[in-house]
Design an enzyme around this catalytic site. Sequence first.
Site, short mmCIF file in Angstrom:
data_model
loop_
_atom_site.label_atom_id
_atom_site.label_comp_id
_atom_site.label_asym_id
_atom_site.label_seq_id
_atom_site.Cartn_x
_atom_site.Cartn_y
_atom_site.Cartn_z
N ASP A 122 0.81 -1.22 0.00
CA ASP A 122 0.00 0.00 0.00
C ASP A 122 0.84 1.27 0.00
OD1 ASP A 122 -2.25 -1.69 0.22
OD2 ASP A 122 -2.02 -1.75 2.39
N ALA A 161 -3.43 -8.43 -3.36
CA ALA A 161 -3.01 -7.05 -3.66
C ALA A 161 -4.16 -6.22 -4.20
CB ALA A 161 -1.89 -7.09 -4.69
N HIS A 176 -4.08 -2.53 -6.33
CA HIS A 176 -3.34 -1.36 -6.80
C HIS A 176 -4.32 -0.30 -7.28
CE1 HIS A 176 0.42 -4.03 -7.59
NE2 HIS A 176 0.22 -3.79 -6.32
N THR A 199 -5.54 -11.59 3.93
CA THR A 199 -6.62 -10.99 3.12
C THR A 199 -7.69 -12.03 2.80
OG1 THR A 199 -5.44 -11.50 1.09
CG2 THR A 199 -5.04 -9.33 2.03
N ARG A 216 4.63 -29.24 -3.61
CA ARG A 216 4.57 -29.98 -4.88
C ARG A 216 3.26 -30.74 -5.07
NH1 ARG A 216 10.01 -32.72 -3.48
NH2 ARG A 216 8.96 -32.40 -1.50
N GLN A 263 2.61 -6.31 -2.52
CA GLN A 263 2.98 -6.22 -1.11
C GLN A 263 4.29 -5.43 -0.95
OE1 GLN A 263 2.04 -9.76 -2.16
NE2 GLN A 263 0.04 -8.84 -1.96
N ALA A 283 -7.48 -1.38 -0.10
CA ALA A 283 -8.13 -1.38 -1.43
C ALA A 283 -8.76 -2.75 -1.72
CB ALA A 283 -7.11 -1.02 -2.50
N THR A 309 -9.61 -5.32 0.99
CA THR A 309 -10.53 -5.82 2.01
C THR A 309 -11.27 -4.69 2.74
OG1 THR A 309 -8.76 -5.81 3.66
CG2 THR A 309 -9.11 -7.86 2.45
N ARG A 336 -6.08 0.41 8.09
CA ARG A 336 -4.64 0.18 8.20
C ARG A 336 -4.11 0.78 9.50
NH1 ARG A 336 -4.11 2.44 2.10
NH2 ARG A 336 -4.74 0.56 1.01
N LYS A 374 2.54 10.25 -0.44
CA LYS A 374 1.62 10.79 0.56
C LYS A 374 2.23 11.88 1.44
CE LYS A 374 -2.34 8.04 0.73
NZ LYS A 374 -3.36 7.39 1.52
P1 IMP Z 1 -1.96 -12.77 2.72
O1 IMP Z 1 -0.96 -12.28 1.74
O2 IMP Z 1 -3.36 -12.58 2.28
O3 IMP Z 1 -1.67 -14.17 3.20
O4 IMP Z 1 -1.82 -11.85 4.03
C1 IMP Z 1 -0.66 -11.86 4.85
C2 IMP Z 1 -0.37 -10.46 5.40
O5 IMP Z 1 -0.02 -9.61 4.34
C3 IMP Z 1 -1.57 -9.80 6.09
O6 IMP Z 1 -1.07 -8.99 7.15
C4 IMP Z 1 -2.16 -8.94 5.00
O7 IMP Z 1 -2.90 -7.85 5.50
C5 IMP Z 1 -0.91 -8.48 4.30
N1 IMP Z 1 -1.12 -8.16 2.88
C6 IMP Z 1 -1.25 -9.01 1.83
N2 IMP Z 1 -1.39 -8.34 0.69
C7 IMP Z 1 -1.33 -7.04 1.00
C8 IMP Z 1 -1.38 -5.84 0.22
O8 IMP Z 1 -1.49 -5.84 -1.01
N3 IMP Z 1 -1.26 -4.66 0.91
C9 IMP Z 1 -1.09 -4.62 2.25
N4 IMP Z 1 -1.04 -5.72 3.02
C10 IMP Z 1 -1.15 -6.91 2.39
MG MG Z 2 -2.66 -2.16 -1.79
#
Ligand code: IMP
Ligand code: MG
Length: 336
Positions: free
Chosen positions: A13, A41, A43, A125, A139, A176, A249, A251, A255, A281
Amino acid sequence: MIADIVLGAQYGDEGKGKVTHHLLKSGEYTHCIRFNGSNNAGHTIYHEGKKIITHSIPSGVLYDDVRCVIGPGCTLNPEQFFSELAELEENGINTKGKVFIANNCHVITGEHLLEDGKDEEIGTTRRGNGPAYRAKYGRTGVMAKDIPEFKPYLVDFYEELHGPGPKRVILCEGAQGFGLDIDWGDYPYVTSSHCTTGSAILNGIPHHWVRNVWGVAKIYETYVGKKQFQDPNEPIFERICQIGGEYGATTGRKRQIGWLDLDLLDKSLKINGITHLIFNKCDILKRIGTFKVRNGTKKTLEFTRYSHFETYLRAKYDHFEGKERVLFFSGTPNGI
Ligand code: IMP
Ligand code: MG
């Protein structure tokens, strides 16, 4: 052949979408490649007056003549892929003949979604990303080439990069960020993929193609997930959250906020070999009127004026580790 990389220097983010969008305007790139993650993600991009959010599909889709590939380092949910395509089309974006999937990219299945949906520990997420990577490395995974509906979109990624054809100028788009990287983040509060320059290279990009690495940071930090990140005794973070619109963006989750952590940024600069560093920002901190950084584990430095804060960061990062770096301080939703 040239490859530029855009990646997150903090916890995701940071505004990578905006930077990718800006770079693609040059018209120089033949390809835009997502190299890690999935629709965990989000974007956010302001394109021709519209707010567009991409999840799995590379941001290059907003431009004609850019081949957008979901790389072998990603995981992909088929149902979500098709709904994202449809949503882009509804927004007037032509996706036909522009979006491709590496045939060795891994698939997020219904089982992965069910399992991730029960997560209470990490604050994921819930998009099935972690279980899909576990299956890949165990695998037992399903690959894109095994999904009949993907057939029209599949490409052999080796041919895409190294086969005959014109010179490739590739923009590698990361998801990420460094603080969420499976190896370098605060495990287990991480995502299940690599978010570094190395991750882009793992997709089949030779290291000597890499020209610029655009590290994207925020002037303050945000993190979404289960760990306690925000200092509850600092009410100013609530204001930053409100003024900065710090809600996910993907869920919609709130933050957590912290001051810019220079130790994390230093590590991120070194490990990623960042050549271009962007602070996004900045306008939000200007409105708040308080400029702080964490320097060392417990110490906080405070600046009374934004210009002093920026001067301090320039002095630290213009020449970092004996190398010159290009710095940007950005505060508007469009462009840099
Ligand atoms: P996962 O990637 O969904 O397994 O989430 C693992 C951790 O990464 C959690 O704390 C999520 O909130 C964070 N996370 C995953 N993708 C994003 C992203 O695109 N932006 C911010 N945090 C993320
Ligand atoms: Mg994001």
